[in-house]
Design a protein around this motif. Structure first.
Motif, PDB file in Angstrom:
ATOM      1  N   SER A  65       0.834  -1.208   0.000  1.00  0.00           N
ATOM      2  CA  SER A  65       0.000   0.000   0.000  1.00  0.00           C
ATOM      3  C   SER A  65       0.867   1.255   0.000  1.00  0.00           C
ATOM      4  N   ASP A  66       1.945   1.255   0.775  1.00  0.00           N
ATOM      5  CA  ASP A  66       2.857   2.405   0.793  1.00  0.00           C
ATOM      6  C   ASP A  66       3.573   2.558  -0.552  1.00  0.00           C
ATOM      7  N   LEU A  67       3.928   1.446  -1.179  1.00  0.00           N
ATOM      8  CA  LEU A  67       4.545   1.507  -2.515  1.00  0.00           C
ATOM      9  C   LEU A  67       3.571   2.118  -3.527  1.00  0.00           C
ATOM     10  N   LEU A  68       2.321   1.694  -3.457  1.00  0.00           N
ATOM     11  CA  LEU A  68       1.304   2.224  -4.364  1.00  0.00           C
ATOM     12  C   LEU A  68       1.136   3.725  -4.145  1.00  0.00           C
ATOM     13  N   TYR A  69       1.093   4.141  -2.886  1.00  0.00           N
ATOM     14  CA  TYR A  69       0.968   5.562  -2.559  1.00  0.00           C
ATOM     15  C   TYR A  69       2.169   6.346  -3.104  1.00  0.00           C
ATOM     16  N   THR A  70       3.369   5.844  -2.872  1.00  0.00           N
ATOM     17  CA  THR A  70       4.583   6.503  -3.360  1.00  0.00           C
ATOM     18  C   THR A  70       4.549   6.634  -4.869  1.00  0.00           C
ATOM     19  N   SER A  71       4.129   5.582  -5.533  1.00  0.00           N
ATOM     20  CA  SER A  71       4.058   5.606  -6.995  1.00  0.00           C
ATOM     21  C   SER A  71       3.087   6.668  -7.484  1.00  0.00           C
ATOM     22  N   GLU A  72       1.920   6.736  -6.867  1.00  0.00           N
ATOM     23  CA  GLU A  72       0.890   7.677  -7.313  1.00  0.00           C
ATOM     24  C   GLU A  72       1.218   9.122  -6.941  1.00  0.00           C
ATOM     25  N   VAL A  73       1.620   9.358  -5.710  1.00  0.00           N
ATOM     26  CA  VAL A  73       1.822  10.726  -5.229  1.00  0.00           C
ATOM     27  C   VAL A  73       3.130  11.326  -5.755  1.00  0.00           C
ATOM     28  N   GLU A  74       4.175  10.500  -5.817  1.00  0.00           N
ATOM     29  CA  GLU A  74       5.477  11.003  -6.244  1.00  0.00           C
ATOM     30  C   GLU A  74       5.775  10.701  -7.708  1.00  0.00           C
ATOM     31  N   SER A  75       4.822  10.072  -8.420  1.00  0.00           N
ATOM     32  CA  SER A  75       5.014   9.685  -9.830  1.00  0.00           C
ATOM     33  C   SER A  75       6.332   8.936 -10.004  1.00  0.00           C
ATOM     34  N   PHE A  76       6.527   7.948  -9.152  1.00  0.00           N
ATOM     35  CA  PHE A  76       7.769   7.177  -9.130  1.00  0.00           C
ATOM     36  C   PHE A  76       7.465   5.737  -9.528  1.00  0.00           C
TER      37      PHE A  76
END
Length: 135
Positions: A65-76
């Motif tokens: 879930s944290d990886l998904l959040y990082t991907s979406e919010v930080e476009s990473f």
């Protein structure tokens, strides 16, 4: 060491098999990012993530879930994860690159990681789990 696609009526379901808990978590992340961004990925940047949880399944859910959040919010876009477990959870090194529409477009959006049926099993020398990605 494998990622297997399993049938599911509405979402994306993957079975992960690994020789260690570190590998299981890294392969789970790889499975999720293969759904999100099926194209190539290069290691241009590195980030560190810390996740704490009491139960192994909760830790895997929080990690994804944290990886998904990082991907979406930080476009990473994460290409690779290296996981190291601690007394209270884990520390992960994320290697990847900024999202580029022309390079990373074409995947499926994941709304979340389901806790339904998420169980980490140990059979002999292998660990496995089934993960449902809510699309």
């Amino acid at each position: 060491m494998s990622i297997e696609e399993l049938p599911h009526t509405a979402d994306v379901r993957r079975r992960i098999r690994a020789e260690s808990r570190e590998e299981l978590f890294s392969l789970a992340a790889k499975a999720m990012f293969a759904v999100l961004y099926p194209g190539e990925c290069d290691h241009h940047s590195e980030k560190t993530m810390r996740v704490d949880a009491d139960e192994p399944e909760d830790l895997l859910w929080e990690f994804l879930s944290d990886l998904l959040y990082t991907s979406e919010v930080e476009s990473f876009v994460v290409c690779e994860t290296v996981v190291r477990f601690t007394e209270s959870g884990l520390v992960a090194t994320l290697r990847g690159e900024p999202f580029q529409r022309e390079k990373h477009e074409g995947g499926r959006e994941i709304k979340g990681v389901s806790l339904s049926g998420l169980a980490i099993r140990t059979t002999g020398d292998m660990m496995s789990c089934d993960i449902i990605f809510d699309i």
